[in-house]
Design a protein around this motif. Structure first.
Motif, short mmCIF file in Angstrom:
data_model
loop_
_atom_site.label_atom_id
_atom_site.label_comp_id
_atom_site.label_asym_id
_atom_site.label_seq_id
_atom_site.Cartn_x
_atom_site.Cartn_y
_atom_site.Cartn_z
N ALA A 1 86.82 49.39 -70.87
CA ALA A 1 85.83 50.46 -70.78
C ALA A 1 85.56 51.11 -72.14
N ARG A 2 86.56 51.07 -73.04
CA ARG A 2 86.42 51.73 -74.35
C ARG A 2 86.72 50.75 -75.48
N PRO A 3 85.96 49.66 -75.61
CA PRO A 3 86.24 48.66 -76.65
C PRO A 3 86.02 49.17 -78.06
N GLU A 4 85.28 50.28 -78.17
CA GLU A 4 84.98 50.83 -79.49
C GLU A 4 86.15 51.63 -80.08
N ILE A 5 87.13 51.96 -79.26
CA ILE A 5 88.26 52.78 -79.71
C ILE A 5 89.26 51.92 -80.48
N LYS A 6 89.42 52.25 -81.77
CA LYS A 6 90.33 51.49 -82.63
C LYS A 6 91.71 52.14 -82.65
N VAL A 7 92.73 51.32 -82.44
CA VAL A 7 94.11 51.81 -82.39
C VAL A 7 94.90 51.24 -83.56
N LEU A 8 95.47 52.12 -84.37
CA LEU A 8 96.26 51.70 -85.53
C LEU A 8 97.74 51.99 -85.27
N ALA A 9 98.59 51.00 -85.55
CA ALA A 9 100.04 51.16 -85.39
C ALA A 9 100.65 51.49 -86.74
N GLY A 10 101.22 52.68 -86.85
CA GLY A 10 101.76 53.12 -88.13
C GLY A 10 103.23 53.48 -88.08
N SER A 11 103.81 53.56 -89.26
CA SER A 11 105.21 53.97 -89.40
C SER A 11 105.35 54.66 -90.74
N ALA A 12 106.06 55.78 -90.77
CA ALA A 12 106.10 56.60 -91.98
C ALA A 12 107.47 56.66 -92.63
N SER A 13 107.48 56.52 -93.94
CA SER A 13 108.67 56.78 -94.74
C SER A 13 108.27 57.74 -95.85
N GLN A 14 109.20 58.11 -96.69
CA GLN A 14 108.90 59.11 -97.71
C GLN A 14 107.79 58.67 -98.65
N ASP A 15 107.82 57.41 -99.06
CA ASP A 15 106.87 56.94 -100.05
C ASP A 15 105.82 55.97 -99.54
N ILE A 16 106.03 55.44 -98.34
CA ILE A 16 105.16 54.38 -97.84
C ILE A 16 104.73 54.64 -96.41
N PHE A 17 103.48 54.29 -96.13
CA PHE A 17 102.97 54.28 -94.77
C PHE A 17 102.74 52.82 -94.39
N TYR A 18 103.37 52.39 -93.31
CA TYR A 18 103.29 51.00 -92.89
C TYR A 18 102.26 50.85 -91.77
N VAL A 19 101.39 49.86 -91.91
CA VAL A 19 100.43 49.54 -90.87
C VAL A 19 100.79 48.18 -90.30
N SER A 20 101.13 48.13 -89.03
CA SER A 20 101.58 46.89 -88.41
C SER A 20 100.42 46.04 -87.92
N GLY A 21 100.57 44.73 -88.10
CA GLY A 21 99.62 43.79 -87.53
C GLY A 21 99.98 43.53 -86.08
N SER A 22 99.04 42.99 -85.33
CA SER A 22 99.28 42.82 -83.89
C SER A 22 100.05 41.55 -83.56
N ASN A 23 100.28 40.69 -84.53
CA ASN A 23 101.07 39.48 -84.26
C ASN A 23 102.56 39.78 -84.42
#
Length: 349
Positions: free
Chosen positions: A219-241
């Motif tokens: 119903a909401r295919p336009e909604i983009k979902v980002l998977a993140g993880s935070a450390s002091q110096d880096i922000f990690y963005v996970s791939g879906s695989n």
């Protein structure tokens, strides 16, 4: 979804620290010396009297014992899943106790005062304590195709694995239902009544939640979902695989934000490292953030670039559980929470 400090940039180390899901922080430090006299559950004890036990794990290894294991030692998340099925363990290793002495998120509903803690951080595993438990079997998950047992230290694995047979459950490059089914099969072999009303109902609720997420994504295919993880110096963005939750979300139709293939290659396909200055590289309507204690939680992120993100300003940040406790009871809320977020999301990216 992975483990230890980023100081050892082995593939396994990257996973531990940032997880197959992109963690970069050090695992929360805690004590590791709680012991317990507690035995297995009644279900385990009953099964232990019943005779020979055989189980073929996801490495293709078949473990055969003359009785069902009673003295079980397991990675914390595995122990938590077995607990939901009525199977209790003697000892655990992996994130179990937080700095303030409370149960780690990966411990689920276990009473951590009733298990022997062999190691709370990456690289910790008290072999002497382990031997003292007279283990029948050691059980862990696996985040690679090589059959590496999660949180069993590489440098001492030979000594550890000589003391008892081991069982590995794969959580690598597959979708959530597969390891859920495998954990249920393992629990059944250990004495769980998988036909009980409680377990049957839990599975039905999981299936209902999956259908809800599928409908929300459609119903909401336009909604983009980002998977993140935070450390002091880096922000990690996970791939879906590779990750069991993200692969399943994608299969259900969720529009997952994907890092560039080049960036993913550097982490073996798991995630992309971003500086906090570049945290806005990928537009997103919803951000799902790593809930493990080894990472910085959203409420504690002070970076101005983070606070300016549209999803953050809109209050569209929810928790993500990169290492789900593999019971239907614990995985159902994960699906429901994301479905609800998508259903109610504003398009802000």
């Amino acid at each position: 979804m992975p483990n230890a400090r980023a100081t050892h940039l082995t593939r396994r180390g990257i996973l531990a620290a940032g997880g197959a899901l992109g963690l970069g922080a050090v695992l929360a430090a805690c004590g590791d010396d709680d012991a317990s006299k507690n035995g297995g559950s009644d279900a385990t004890k009953a099964a232990a009297r019943s005779g020979p036990w055989t189980f073929k794990d996801d490495r293709g290894t078949t473990v055969k014992l003359d009785r069902t294991p009673a003295n079980i030692v397991a990675f914390t998340g595995v122990a938590a899943a077995l607990f939901d099925y009525g199977i209790e363990v003697k000892g655990v290793f992996g994130p179990t106790r937080t700095k303030d002495g409370k149960a780690d998120v990966q411990a689920g509903d276990m009473d951590i005062s009733k298990v022997t803690l062999l190691g709370n951080e990456w690289g910790q595993f008290n072999i002497e304590k382990y031997a003292g438990l007279a283990p029948d079997v050691l059980i862990s998950t696996m985040f690679d195709s090589a059959g590496t047992l999660w949180y069993v230290p590489e440098e001492s694995k030979d000594k550890i694995l000589k003391l008892a047979p081991s069982v590995g459950v794969s959580v690598f490059d597959t979708q959530m239902p597969q390891p859920l089914q495998r954990m249920l099969a393992l629990a059944e072999s250990l004495g769980a009544d998988v036909k009980s009303a409680k377990i049957v109902e839990a599975k039905k609720k999981f299936e209902t939640a999956a259908e809800r997420l599928r409908k929300a994504a459609k119903a909401r295919p336009e909604i983009k979902v980002l998977a993140g993880s935070a450390s002091q110096d880096i922000f990690y963005v996970s791939g879906s695989n590779l990750s069991i939750d993200l692969e399943y979300f994608k299969a259900l139709g969720v529009n997952i934000v994907e890092p560039s293939a080049k960036a993913l290659k550097a982490s073996g396909g798991w995630f992309e490292n971003l500086s906090w200055e570049n945290v806005d590289k990928y537009p997103a309507d919803i951000i799902i953030m790593d809930d493990r204690t080894s990472t910085i939680q959203p409420a504690d992120i002070t970076e101005a670039t983070w606070k300016k993100l549209p999803a953050v300003k809109a209050g569209q940040v929810i928790a993500r559980t990169p290492e789900p406790i593999l019971s239907y009871d614990k995985c159902t809320p994960i699906l429901d929470k994301l479905a609800e977020a998508i259903e109610n999301a504003k398009k802000v990216a």
